[in-house]
Design an enzyme around this catalytic site. Structure first.
Site, short mmCIF file in Angstrom:
data_model
loop_
_atom_site.label_atom_id
_atom_site.label_comp_id
_atom_site.label_asym_id
_atom_site.label_seq_id
_atom_site.Cartn_x
_atom_site.Cartn_y
_atom_site.Cartn_z
N HIS A 75 0.85 -1.18 0.00
CA HIS A 75 0.11 -0.08 0.17
C HIS A 75 0.75 1.13 -0.01
CE1 HIS A 75 -3.96 1.79 1.43
NE2 HIS A 75 -3.10 3.05 1.06
N HIS A 84 1.29 5.11 -2.44
CA HIS A 84 0.85 5.81 -3.60
C HIS A 84 1.59 6.37 -4.48
CE1 HIS A 84 -3.56 6.11 -2.12
NE2 HIS A 84 -3.00 5.83 -0.87
N ASP A 108 1.70 8.87 -6.40
CA ASP A 108 1.92 10.40 -6.40
C ASP A 108 1.90 10.83 -4.97
OD1 ASP A 108 -0.64 9.11 -5.86
OD2 ASP A 108 -1.81 10.96 -6.83
N GLY A 160 -9.54 8.12 -1.82
CA GLY A 160 -10.35 9.26 -1.68
C GLY A 160 -10.97 9.47 -0.37
N HIS A 183 -9.68 1.31 -0.02
CA HIS A 183 -9.57 2.13 1.18
C HIS A 183 -10.60 2.13 1.97
CE1 HIS A 183 -5.95 3.95 -0.95
NE2 HIS A 183 -5.37 4.38 0.19
N GLU A 225 -10.14 3.44 7.32
CA GLU A 225 -9.06 4.41 7.94
C GLU A 225 -9.44 5.38 8.92
OE1 GLU A 225 -7.30 6.44 4.78
OE2 GLU A 225 -5.44 7.05 6.04
N HIS A 268 -5.97 -0.05 5.01
CA HIS A 268 -6.00 0.51 6.43
C HIS A 268 -7.06 -0.61 7.29
CE1 HIS A 268 -4.07 4.16 5.42
NE2 HIS A 268 -4.65 4.16 4.42
N ASP A 286 2.10 4.19 2.53
CA ASP A 286 1.23 5.02 2.13
C ASP A 286 1.50 6.33 1.36
OD1 ASP A 286 -1.58 5.45 1.84
OD2 ASP A 286 -1.82 6.12 3.89
#
Ligand SMILES: [Zn+2]
Length: 363
Positions: free
Chosen positions: A15, A17, A19, A184, A214, A217, A238, A295
């Protein structure tokens, strides 16, 4: 100067990202090259603005992306480079297998509605973004010896993008893409039930595209339950708040659901408050199936070792548990069976463990 790594062995990360894992130098380089204003012009200053030291609210966290995504999004060269450099970063952390995720739409400036980050319309489509990331990842695999696969993210607030996301997963499945994700703001009420997302996940099931979501979380256990029952997720991003519903948690334990735990992230986003027991402590106690992950290391100013240090120092995690959770991460990866077995053999060997008698099977 550098600290001894908490677990200096081959690791698996599931997990992270793309970006949220960019080198600050690269952001500054493309900001300058493309004439895109940034809030700082040295690495140190940029890290001060986009990095976090203290917990922030979700809007505060999301605002970080507004600062630097305009420097990268819409640039073919920048997108390929961040993918390549990502693999280099993971090689330094002794990660031998990683699944990296991103939203193709958030890096595009054409055929995406609305165009993200206030970019002018250009000619880089979500489809071409995926092709570029794949190239960067594959060149990185070759040069740095890390096995890399990718996950394409749907965004909760943009359900109209999701049908294209699953089509891109299918189109590029031979070129690093292994799964679909939903990322998101999970506090958008019943966003797991938005028809765009539901249809995309149904198509993923139909066409054999793996699924993670996701959920839990910051959101309630209902978000987790919808991810499992409606979106048929195979793993949870999460998932901490599952613990507020004991019945749901014991069902997921029985199913051997995998939790993608991000300890340092959960502190800085406020998903976990330090005056309570961290969900991962319970997961460890119950010998649940989970992994440790970064993350968004750019924003959390971290490496994977930060997460291992935190669990070792503050939660008493041992070498043995680190081995166990990495083996579980490999078993819960979205690799095909033969490649999964190869990865597991690599870990058993590195950890000095005998491969289990019934290879790859849980007792
Ligand atoms: Zn995430």
């Amino acid at each position: 100067m550098t600290q001894m790594p908490a677990f200096d062995k081959p690791k698996v990360e599931l997990h992270v990202h793309l970006d949220g894992a960019i080198k600050p130098e690269t952001i500054l380089f493309y900001g300058r090259k493309r004439g895109i204003p940034l809030p700082a012009d040295t690495v140190e200053e940029l890290q001060k603005v986009i990095g976090m030291d203290q917990p922030l609210s979700l809007p505060g966290f999301l605002a970080k992306f507004d600062y630097y995504m305009p420097a990268i999004a819409g640039s073919r060269e920048a997108i390929k480079r961040i993918a390549y450099e990502f693999v280099e970063m993971k090689a330094k952390e002794k990660v031998v297998y990683v699944e990296v995720r991103y939203s193709p739409h958030l890096l595009a400036n054409s055929k995406v509605q609305p165009i993200p980050w206030n970019q002018a319309e250009g000619d880089l489509t979500p489809d071409e973004v995926v092709a570029l990331v794949n190239q960067g990842l594959q060149e990185g695999e070759r040069d740095f010896g890390v096995k890399v696969r990718s996950i394409l993210c749907c965004m909760r607030h943009q359900p109209t993008w999701s049908p294209e996301v699953v089509e891109l997963c299918k189109k590029y499945r031979q070129q690093t893409v292994v799964a679909i994700d939903l990322a998101g703001d999970e506090t958008i009420t019943d966003s797991s039930l938005f028809p765009g997302h539901v249809q995309a996940y149904e198509e993923a099931v139909r066409s054999g595209v793996h699924r993670t979501v996701h959920a839990g979380e910051v959101g309630k256990p209902e978000v987790v339950q919808q991810a499992v029952d409606v979106l048929k997720t195979e793993r949870l991003g999460h998932g901490y708040h599952t613990l507020e519903d004991e019945a749901l948690y014991s069902r997921l334990l029985q199913q051997n659901m995998h939790f993608e735990v991000c300890p340092w992230s959960s502190y800085l986003t406020g998903a976990w408050t330090p005056d309570t027991e961290h969900a991962v402590v319970r997961f460890k106690k119950d010998q649940a199936n989970y992994s440790l992950n970064t993350d968004d290391p750019l924003i959390f100013k971290s490496t994977l070792d930060t997460d291992y240090q935190m669990t070792k120092r503050d939660m008493g995690f041992t070498e043995e548990e680190f081995q166990r959770l990495n083996i579980n991460a490999a078993k819960s990866s979205f690799l095909p069976e033969d490649e999964k077995q190869e990865l597991l053999d690599q870990l058993y060997k590195a950890y000095g463990l005998p491969p289990p008698a019934s290879a790859g099977q849980d007792p």
